[in-house]
Design an enzyme around this catalytic site. Structure first.
Site, mmCIF file in Angstrom:
data_model
loop_
_atom_site.group_PDB
_atom_site.id
_atom_site.type_symbol
_atom_site.label_atom_id
_atom_site.label_comp_id
_atom_site.label_asym_id
_atom_site.label_seq_id
_atom_site.Cartn_x
_atom_site.Cartn_y
_atom_site.Cartn_z
ATOM 1 N N GLU A 83 36.322 25.556 40.088
ATOM 2 C CA GLU A 83 37.220 25.563 38.930
ATOM 3 C C GLU A 83 38.606 26.103 39.285
ATOM 4 O OE1 GLU A 83 33.517 26.065 35.811
ATOM 5 O OE2 GLU A 83 35.084 27.571 35.747
ATOM 6 N N CYS B 236 45.554 29.634 38.946
ATOM 7 C CA CYS B 236 44.500 30.466 39.514
ATOM 8 C C CYS B 236 43.575 29.564 40.331
ATOM 9 C CB CYS B 236 43.760 31.143 38.359
ATOM 10 S SG CYS B 236 42.366 32.130 38.889
ATOM 11 N N CYS C 36 30.241 32.710 45.425
ATOM 12 C CA CYS C 36 30.718 33.894 46.141
ATOM 13 C C CYS C 36 29.513 34.714 46.573
ATOM 14 C CB CYS C 36 31.630 34.727 45.242
ATOM 15 S SG CYS C 36 32.346 36.143 46.092
ATOM 16 N N CYS D 272 39.118 35.670 33.440
ATOM 17 C CA CYS D 272 38.704 36.337 34.679
ATOM 18 C C CYS D 272 37.199 36.548 34.692
ATOM 19 C CB CYS D 272 39.323 37.721 34.774
ATOM 20 S SG CYS D 272 41.051 37.704 35.038
ATOM 21 N N CYS E 168 30.259 39.698 37.532
ATOM 22 C CA CYS E 168 31.066 38.490 37.725
ATOM 23 C C CYS E 168 30.200 37.239 37.699
ATOM 24 C CB CYS E 168 31.808 38.594 39.056
ATOM 25 S SG CYS E 168 32.649 37.075 39.540
ATOM 26 N N CYS F 103 29.140 40.666 43.033
ATOM 27 C CA CYS F 103 29.451 41.761 42.103
ATOM 28 C C CYS F 103 28.652 41.546 40.816
ATOM 29 C CB CYS F 103 30.948 41.784 41.800
ATOM 30 S SG CYS F 103 31.948 41.931 43.276
HETATM 31 N N1 SAH Z 1 36.931 37.576 44.747
HETATM 32 C C1 SAH Z 1 38.202 38.042 44.446
HETATM 33 C C2 SAH Z 1 39.014 37.126 43.563
HETATM 34 C C3 SAH Z 1 38.328 36.468 42.372
HETATM 35 S S1 SAH Z 1 37.911 37.365 40.958
HETATM 36 C C4 SAH Z 1 38.143 39.421 43.827
HETATM 37 O O1 SAH Z 1 37.075 39.844 43.435
HETATM 38 O O2 SAH Z 1 39.178 40.067 43.775
HETATM 39 C C5 SAH Z 1 39.372 37.690 40.014
HETATM 40 C C6 SAH Z 1 39.313 39.007 39.230
HETATM 41 O O3 SAH Z 1 38.413 38.942 38.091
HETATM 42 C C7 SAH Z 1 38.766 40.142 40.080
HETATM 43 O O4 SAH Z 1 39.504 41.311 39.894
HETATM 44 C C8 SAH Z 1 37.371 40.304 39.536
HETATM 45 O O5 SAH Z 1 36.833 41.531 39.877
HETATM 46 C C9 SAH Z 1 37.596 40.106 38.062
HETATM 47 N N2 SAH Z 1 36.359 39.853 37.309
HETATM 48 C C10 SAH Z 1 35.188 39.412 37.777
HETATM 49 N N3 SAH Z 1 34.282 39.312 36.775
HETATM 50 C C11 SAH Z 1 34.924 39.699 35.648
HETATM 51 C C12 SAH Z 1 34.549 39.759 34.267
HETATM 52 N N4 SAH Z 1 33.333 39.391 33.871
HETATM 53 N N5 SAH Z 1 35.461 40.173 33.375
HETATM 54 C C13 SAH Z 1 36.713 40.522 33.761
HETATM 55 N N6 SAH Z 1 37.132 40.445 35.050
HETATM 56 C C14 SAH Z 1 36.254 40.046 35.985
HETATM 57 FE FE1 SF4 Z 2 33.094 37.409 44.312
HETATM 58 FE FE2 SF4 Z 2 33.296 37.738 41.687
HETATM 59 FE FE3 SF4 Z 2 33.030 39.859 43.267
HETATM 60 FE FE4 SF4 Z 2 35.326 38.443 43.279
HETATM 61 S S1 SF4 Z 2 34.495 39.630 41.568
HETATM 62 S S2 SF4 Z 2 34.184 39.191 45.067
HETATM 63 S S3 SF4 Z 2 34.519 36.373 42.939
HETATM 64 S S4 SF4 Z 2 31.507 38.225 42.994
#
Ligand code: SAH
Ligand code: SF4
Length: 377
Positions: free
Chosen positions: A95, A108, A115, A354, A122, A119
């Site tokens: 996406e 974006c 990934c 995000c 996410c 996390c």
């Molecule tokens: N993998 C990279 C970039 C993609 S995520 C990273 O983690 O930085 C982009 C941003 O969205 C990151 O700061 C991530 O931690 C945040 N993010 C992930 N899940 C989220 C959620 N459910 N609500 C708000 N932000 C979130």
């Molecule tokens: Fe991967 Fe989501 Fe963690 Fe970013 S926030 S490193 S996209 S699992």
């Protein structure tokens, strides 16, 4: 006889294209001309490239092509955020999100299918990981978006007519904040960044390109040397105990070492600060105590904090912190002198905010299974 690979020119930066041209007995400076046609003018065939000789067009047609990733779906939010879903192959999709405002128009971009960092808050992480995107698939998102937005802009879909927006400023900023961990796909990311910066391609300044990372420390040092663009760190917790749980990458790359890497990066960065992203998750990382801990670890670093209200997604076990909790948290940080902003949620009605990007990922890592066996909250 072995079949030679037909190259997608979309994924070649100036250096690689010049090398290819040299190999077929052509002048290397033609790389600038080709890059201009492909990326500035969005051409996907050689036919109309007026300053390219017939002979070169013939040679290029034999060994290469220009092809964007195929679009699967387009969703348009009520706030005019647009989400595109691209088919990467039969079973996988990624996406890309366009976030327009009057002052900046941000794209974006995704860097991986899924990934592996996993996390817990996410949606992308929950999907597991399939593969890295190649350079043409990364830059292809920008190539496609520019073309699609230009078409919409001609109908003044965004209401930008009075703003003097043209082909060159229809996308003003790029953030590597889509699906995936960009610094775990470094080799494919770097040429894509080069193209974003190339005046003959997208001509963005280093300040306007942001790589967001969960904290892959060796690659932060490498990026500082190779291509210092703006850096955002997904921090989300002020101590190792909590961060180990929310972001398992922290076990390998703990906070103190991450902050050391940031200190070095600031010296190379086009901005004189690092951005820390901090997602507010109810009763997990949002107490006043967490705010004070955050001040303590960040007080000596040139940084800004970007607070992201947690965005929910199907089957997520977390909730977003209350408005009052968020404003108390922000006030504590601001009063301590940390520049803190709250990221406005955009496109949540189309699951484009995000952390909501899920695409379609055939998991090769069995992460989803591991997740289930590790429920902790
Ligand atoms: N993998 C990279 C970039 C993609 S995520 C990273 O983690 O930085 C982009 C941003 O969205 C990151 O700061 C991530 O931690 C945040 N993010 C992930 N899940 C989220 C959620 N459910 N609500 C708000 N932000 C979130
Ligand atoms: Fe991967 Fe989501 Fe963690 Fe970013 S926030 S490193 S996209 S699992």
């Amino acid at each position: 006889m072995e079949q030679k690979e037909n190259i997608n020119l979309l994924g070649l930066n100036k250096l690689s294209l010049a090398r290819l041209l040299k190999n077929i007995g052509e002048k290397e400076f033609r790389s600038d001309q080709l890059i201009k046609w492909i990326h500035k003018h969005n051409y996907d065939s050689f036919e109309k490239m007026s300053n390219i000789s017939l002979n070169l067009k013939k040679k290029l047609t034999e060994i290469s092509h220009i092809k964007s990733i195929p679009l699967k779906d387009e969703y348009i939010s009520k706030d005019k955020t647009i989400k595109w879903i691209f088919n990467i192959d039969k079973n996988n999709a990624i996406e890309t999100v366009y976030i327009p405002t009057k002052t900046r128009r941000t794209l974006c971009i995704s860097s991986q299918v899924g990934c592996a960092v996993n996390c817990s808050f996410c949606s992308t992480g929950k999907q597991g990981f399939n593969r890295n995107l190649s350079t043409h698939e990364i830059i292809g998102q920008l190539w496609f978006a520019k073309k699609a937005i230009n078409n919409l802009q001609n109908n003044d879909f965004f209401g930008f007519k009075s703003l003097n927006i043209n082909n060159n400023n229809i996308i003003t900023n790029v953030v590597m904040m889509g699906m995936g961990e960009p610094l775990l796909n470094y080799d494919q990311l770097l040429p894509a960044l080069n193209l974003m910066l190339d005046d003959n391609a997208y001509g963005l300044s280093r300040r306007k390109i942001t790589v967001s990372t969960s904290g892959i420390i060796p690659m932060i040092y490498k990026l500082a040397k190779d291509c210092p663009v703006s850096l955002a760190i997904s921090l989300h917790a002020p101590n190792n105990n909590l961060r180990d749980i929310l972001m398992p990458i922290n076990i390998k790359y703990p906070i103190e070492e991450l902050l050391n890497a940031c200190e070095t990066y600031v010296r190379y960065s086009p901005k004189n600060f690092i951005t820390f992203e901090y997602c507010m998750i109810k009763n997990v990382n949002d107490s006043k105590m967490h705010a004070y801990e955050l001040i303590n670890i960040l007080k000596n670093l040139n940084c800004k904090i970007n607070i992201i209200p947690f965005n929910s997604f199907p089957n997520s076990k977390f909730e977003c912190s209350d408005e009052n909790t968020i404003s108390d948290f922000v006030n504590i940080l601001s009063q301590a002198g940390l520049i803190t902003t709250i990221r406005k949620t955009r496109g949540d009605d189309i699951y484009a905010a995000c952390g909501q990007l899920a695409g379609n990922v055939q998991d090769k890592t069995k992460i989803t299974f591991i997740n289930k066996s590790k429920e902790f909250l």
